[in-house]
Enzyme design. Structure first.
Site: not given
Length: 569
Positions: A217, A394, A397, A440-441, A552-554
């Site tokens: 990815h 990857d 996001h 996932t998000s 963390d991007a999330g």
């Protein structure tokens, strides 16, 4: 870099349209994927392959007689949504149950797993085939689970051959999982790939070096080494794969071998590399059965290659060499086919909100406005969120958050304009977010918003206490779904402080605007603090050290959404 594209958001849909036109004798389109255009008998087990796009010929290229019955096409490098997986599986199902195959990535596990639960609830047998062949990710992080890379091809081929041969459901699952257990892969990269619409690759490699242990990815390798001669590269790949030999696999015997190009490495280079690889394996006492060399599972335009080995017993050898015809692979004698009926998608039911009280309908309008504000802010932040995510992941996001929020805003506005209350409007937004964002998000935001919506209801204007209860319920829902906890370096690190702050401030009698503003500040501080954490779950886990020093991007995106809502209240 990827140069031919129109609207990057339409890249997958437009490429799939060309694919099904070219290969209509094998496939026909269904929403967000393809199924066979050739008839299959009633009672046959259906094998569904899937995951993010950008890996062609995986996954749609393996749909056809003797192999998969359908493929789900997610956004580039992002898991397809639960709804997309479910819809393709339903379209391909012929009464014998459904085997859902994918690589071992968090978003795929969540979305394919939830789709399987939905299928089972309708009385359809469904099991997961989770491919775990990547030795580079073995032992990395808390759970030591391997990723799925080019071993997908062998696992799907075994499953498809077993289903085509008339195996019953349990035996198809058994054979496919057995093949996965006996498969190992290792990859290297010479240059990173570039997402459609982006100008920079997801990672770079030092000139004269190669990244060792890449993901498919666009994840960078876990180390760098100087580029060697073909023999030295072959030695590295063979040594790594044989060192990961499964327990119980013989030292010699028959093996399937794949030498896989990742997108920009030429076939001639792969043919050349196969010679020292085959020489090493034969010298170790192995007999190579029906090897495959070429682009099998790619990563857009990544330069690099991987080696996959499967230790074969008599059953697996028979299934590996069984006939199959599909756009990307032709093996053995031609399988006689007849055309299948053209697929007709069922129509979605239209919700009726005509009985919603006026105050509740006004609350629905306010929720729609909040979602639209979130959409606009996330559009502005797309590049930065992608940059953060690309450090150890990857890089998708930002794109996923934009795709999800755009769909959510549209669904929320449609529901609100039809008279929906706050809960129904937010629930519609959550469903659309999960469907369009994927990954996932996407599924997590869908579950988050739906849990929040259940607490708001449609009776009138939500109270501050209902909002606080919604925030707490959303945390519980995400924890149940993702299995994450505070400290794992996920969005929960920012989400939990929001729920705790709202509960405390509103419980103390503070107004909603003030409480939400304080909660947004807590989320922002918590997101920034994730810089010091190592990821414990998800795609970034094998690159935990690279993630240190970066948030963390999330968590960053959740804090951004919370600040936006606070500003708009």
């Amino acid at each position: 870099m990827t140069k031919i594209f129109g609207d990057p958001a339409a890249f997958v849909d437009e490429s799939v349209a060309g694919f099904v036109d070219l290969y209509s004798h094998y496939v026909q389109p269904v929403p967000h994927g393809v199924i066979r255009s050739t008839a299959t008998p009633e009672g046959k087990v259906a094998v569904i392959a899937g995951g993010g796009s950008g890996h062609y010929p995986a996954f749609a290229g393996y749909v056809g007689p003797g192999l998969a019955d359908g493929a789900v096409c997610g956004n580039v490098f992002a898991s397809p949504s639960t709804r997309w997986v479910y819809d393709v599986a339903k379209a391909a199902h012929r009464g014998g149950g459904v085997v859902l195959g994918f690589g071992n990535y968090a978003g795929d596990i969540l979305n394919f797993g939830l789709a399987a639960e939905r299928l089972r609830a309708e009385g359809i047998r469904a099991e997961l085939l989770v491919v775990t062949d990547d030795v580079a990710s073995e032992g990395q992080g808390a759970n030591g689970q391997r990723r799925g890379i080019a071993g997908d091809v062998i696992a799907f081929k075994i499953a498809g051959a077993a289903a085509e041969a008339g195996y019953d459901f349990d035996d198809v699952v058994r054979a496919a999982r057995h093949a996965n257990d006996l498969t190992r892969s290792m990859g290297i990269a010479f240059a990173g790939c570039t997402l459609p619409g982006e100008s920079e690759p997801l990672f770079t490699v030092t000139p004269g070096h190669m990244g060792v242990g890449l993901g498919i990815h666009g994840e960078p390798g876990i180390s760098e080494e100087p580029i060697g001669t073909p023999t030295e590269i072959a030695d590295l790949l063979v040594d790594k794969v044989l060192a990961g030999k499964p327990d119980g696999a013989p030292e010699g015997g028959k093996i399937a071998v794949l030498v896989n190009g990742l997108g920009s490495t030429k076939y001639e280079e792969l043919f050349l590399l196969y010679v020292p690889i085959a020489t090493r394996l034969r010298a170790a006492g192995y007999e190579i059965v029906a090897p495959q060399v070429g682009e099998l599972v790619t990563s857009l335009d990544m330069a690099g290659c991987s080696l996959t080995v499967t230790w074969l017993d008599s059953e697996l050898e028979t299934l590996w060499t069984a006939p199959a015809q599909c756009p990307a692979l032709s093996v053995g004698a031609t399988i006689e086919t007849t055309p299948a009926p053209t697929y007709e998608a069922p129509q979605d039911e239209v919700a009726d909100y005509s009985g919603t009280p006026a105050e509740a309908a006004q609350a629905g309008q306010q929720i729609a406005g909040l979602i639209e504000a979130v959409r606009d802010v996330l559009k502005d932040a797309e590049a930065e969120l992608g940059r953060i995510d690309a450090i150890a992941g990857d890089g998708d996001h930002g794109t996923g958050m934009v795709n999800g929020s755009v769909a959510a805003a549209q669904a929320a506005r449609q529901a609100a304009d039809a008279g929906a209350g706050a809960g129904s409007t937010l629930s519609a937004a959550g469903g659309a977010w999960a469907d369009r964002a994927g990954g996932t998000s996407g599924v997590i935001w869908g579950v988050l918003l739906h849990a929040f919506a259940e607490q708001l209801g449609d009776e009138g204007k939500p109270t501050p206490e209902q909002v606080a209860a919604g925030a707490s319920a959303s945390v519980e829902a995400v924890q149940r779904l993702a299995g994450a906890r505070v400290g794992n370096k996920t969005m929960l690190d920012a989400q939990v402080p929001v729920a705790q702050t709202l509960a405390e401030r509103i419980g103390a009698g503070e107004d909603l605007k003030s409480a939400f503003t304080t909660a947004a500040q807590a989320a922002t501080q918590a997101a920034e603090a994730t810089k010091d954490l190592r990821p414990q779950i998800g795609r970034a886990r094998p690159l935990a050290e690279r993630s240190l020093g970066h948030p963390d991007a999330g968590a960053v995106s959740l804090a951004l959404v919370t600040r936006t809502v606070a500003d708009e209240l």
